[in-house]
Design an enzyme around this catalytic site. Structure first.
Site, short mmCIF file in Angstrom:
data_model
loop_
_atom_site.label_atom_id
_atom_site.label_comp_id
_atom_site.label_asym_id
_atom_site.label_seq_id
_atom_site.Cartn_x
_atom_site.Cartn_y
_atom_site.Cartn_z
N HIS A 172 108.26 -90.75 44.29
CA HIS A 172 108.49 -89.57 43.47
C HIS A 172 108.13 -88.31 44.27
CE1 HIS A 172 108.02 -92.25 39.67
NE2 HIS A 172 109.19 -92.38 40.24
N PHE A 173 108.86 -87.23 44.02
CA PHE A 173 108.64 -86.02 44.82
C PHE A 173 109.10 -84.77 44.10
CE2 PHE A 173 112.88 -87.65 46.11
CZ PHE A 173 113.66 -86.54 45.84
N ILE A 174 108.64 -83.63 44.60
CA ILE A 174 109.12 -82.30 44.22
C ILE A 174 109.51 -81.61 45.51
CG2 ILE A 174 108.53 -80.06 43.20
CD1 ILE A 174 106.29 -81.59 41.64
N HIS A 280 118.47 -92.65 36.83
CA HIS A 280 119.08 -93.66 37.70
C HIS A 280 118.45 -95.04 37.54
CE1 HIS A 280 116.35 -91.63 40.96
NE2 HIS A 280 115.69 -92.66 40.47
N ASN A 281 117.57 -95.20 36.53
CA ASN A 281 117.07 -96.52 36.12
C ASN A 281 117.17 -96.58 34.60
OD1 ASN A 281 116.33 -97.38 38.66
ND2 ASN A 281 114.15 -97.24 38.35
N GLY A 313 118.22 -87.85 49.84
CA GLY A 313 117.90 -88.61 51.03
C GLY A 313 116.41 -88.87 51.07
N HIS A 336 121.87 -93.99 44.06
CA HIS A 336 120.83 -93.07 43.58
C HIS A 336 120.00 -92.50 44.72
CE1 HIS A 336 117.91 -96.16 44.45
NE2 HIS A 336 116.93 -95.62 43.76
N GLY A 337 120.33 -92.88 45.96
CA GLY A 337 119.58 -92.39 47.11
C GLY A 337 120.02 -93.09 48.37
N LYS A 406 104.75 -84.97 47.75
CA LYS A 406 104.82 -86.41 47.48
C LYS A 406 103.69 -86.83 46.56
CE LYS A 406 108.16 -88.69 49.50
NZ LYS A 406 109.06 -89.56 48.72
#
Length: 407
Positions: A172-174, A280-281, A313, A336-337, A406
């Site tokens: 997970h990220f911003i 995406h889940n 990415g 989704h990535g 992160k």
């Protein structure tokens, strides 16, 4: 639309597997999981495999699994409703400060993440006192959650409100990103946090027990499923729908927190109409080829014709804002990535700290050993992933990260 790019993998005793994997690796473990899925009597007319496909628990990550009259809880997974959100702003690259470290550290202080504690604000990734805006959002979710807990006490989480607007850990990220015209975007990735995990774990176990009672011959115990019409099925659908809504609200709450931080540091800006909040889940009921199906996207994004989505990415690589082409063969879906090519354990063994720092030199982000499992080398090259699905989506914007927080 371009000529179809997928290949069809046939497996004796199972439905076809249509895979968009041209030029990207598909490991043998993932192949086995796909074959197991294809043999289930509830799955069909086929399985669609995205180019970021890799080994998961029970079902592969990066797959679209249509089922008739049933749902496989482990295919939906435990990070129910995990997904992406992005806003395009009116800011431009030259309006950002040369040193972005303060912005990153202030976002890290403002948004609970990982297992980090910020004195007076968050404790191990949860609010100490939730902001008023999160409390207001929770009021719209609480009543239905309490009704679910009353029927299934084991899904109870100590405080779903304390994680509403939090990032979590892992991948997970911003991020702050720049597009091809140097416009600034804000993008983030998270899901339903601990409360969704509890719902997922509970119903996966319950499905296993139900299948055991029926003495069903499953190729993998994690592919246990609930049949439509049963009391457990209806409760699971309600719980999943609730968790998916919680996940979307979680992303919206986080986004508001991040934008508040940015407004303190940057010139006045507006948000454009380009706003996306996509799972995406997840699982939802859809009609394909004249059939009513439950479509589970486990690491896949809906890509109906004209629908916008986000394909990020890895940390330090490019990301994409895309528009769906409505390819029916993929059940109108896309990746989704980038998809992992190394497990977290393998990445920590093989990627050096120097390699990680070099790969993320252009990004203001963590560069310590604890994020090596998220380094770009642990993922498939995103350009190859995008090339393999050019009949599923068209690229509208190409983003490059300048700040990455992160969990």
């Amino acid at each position: 639309m371009n000529t179809a790019l997928h290949q069809t993998l046939h497996d004796e005793g199972g439905v076809p597997i249509k895979a968009w994997i041209d030029g990207v690796p598909l490991d043998e473990g993932a192949r086995k999981q796909l074959r197991n899925l294809a043999r289930l009597p509830i799955v069909g007319p086929w399985i669609a495999v995205m180019p970021d496909v890799h080994l998961g628990i029970g079902a592969t990550v990066g797959s679209v699994v249509p089922t008739e009259g049933a749902i496989i809880p482990a295919a939906v997974g435990v990070d129910i409703g995990c997904g992406m959100m992005a806003y395009q702003t009116t800011l431009r690259a030259d309006q950002l400060p040369e040193n972005l470290q303060t912005i990153r550290s202030d976002i890290e202080r403002a948004v609970p993440h990982g297992f980090v504690t910020v004195e007076g604000r968050s404790l191990k990734g949860s609010w100490i006192v939730a902001p008023n805006s999160a409390t207001t959002r929770w009021r719209g979710l609480e009543q239905r959650y309490r009704a679910l807990v009353e029927r299934h006490p084991r899904i109870s989480h100590k405080s779903p409100l304390s994680q509403l607007g939090s990032l979590g850990g892992g991948n997970h990220f911003i991020e702050l990103c720049l597009d091809e015209t140097d416009q600034v975007w804000v993008m983030l990735h998270s899901g339903s946090r601990g409360v969704g995990n509890g719902i997922g774990q509970y119903f996966i176990e319950k499905a296993r027990n139900e299948m055991q009672k029926q003495q069903a011959n499953l190729p993998d115990r994690d592919l246990a499923y609930f049949k439509e019409g049963s009391e457990v099925f209806d409760d699971y659908v309600q719980a999943v729908e609730w968790a998916q809504e919680y996940a979307a609200e979680n992303r919206q709450q986080m986004m508001e927190t991040v934008l508040t931080v940015l407004r303190k540091h940057l010139p006045s800006f507006q948000l454009t109409r380009m706003a996306i909040n996509c799972h995406h889940n997840y699982v939802q009921r859809e009609t394909h080829f004249g059939r009513e199906l439950y479509v589970t996207r486990k690491g896949a994004v809906s890509a109906r014709e004209g629908q916008f989505g986000i394909i990020p990415g890895s940390m330090g690589a490019k990301s994409f804002i895309v528009r769906g082409l409505g390819n029916a063969e993929s059940f109108c879906s896309c990746s989704h990535g980038a998809g992992r090519v190394m497990s977290r354990t393998e990445a920590k063994k093989r990627i050096t700290l120097g390699e990680h720092r070099a790969a993320t030199a252009h990004v203001e982000c963590r560069k310590d050993v604890d994020v090596i499992d998220e380094s770009p080398a642990a993922y498939k090259p995103i350009d190859q992933v995008m090339a393999a699905q050019r009949d599923l989506v068209e690229i509208m914007h190409t983003l490059r990260q300048v700040v990455c927080v992160k969990g």
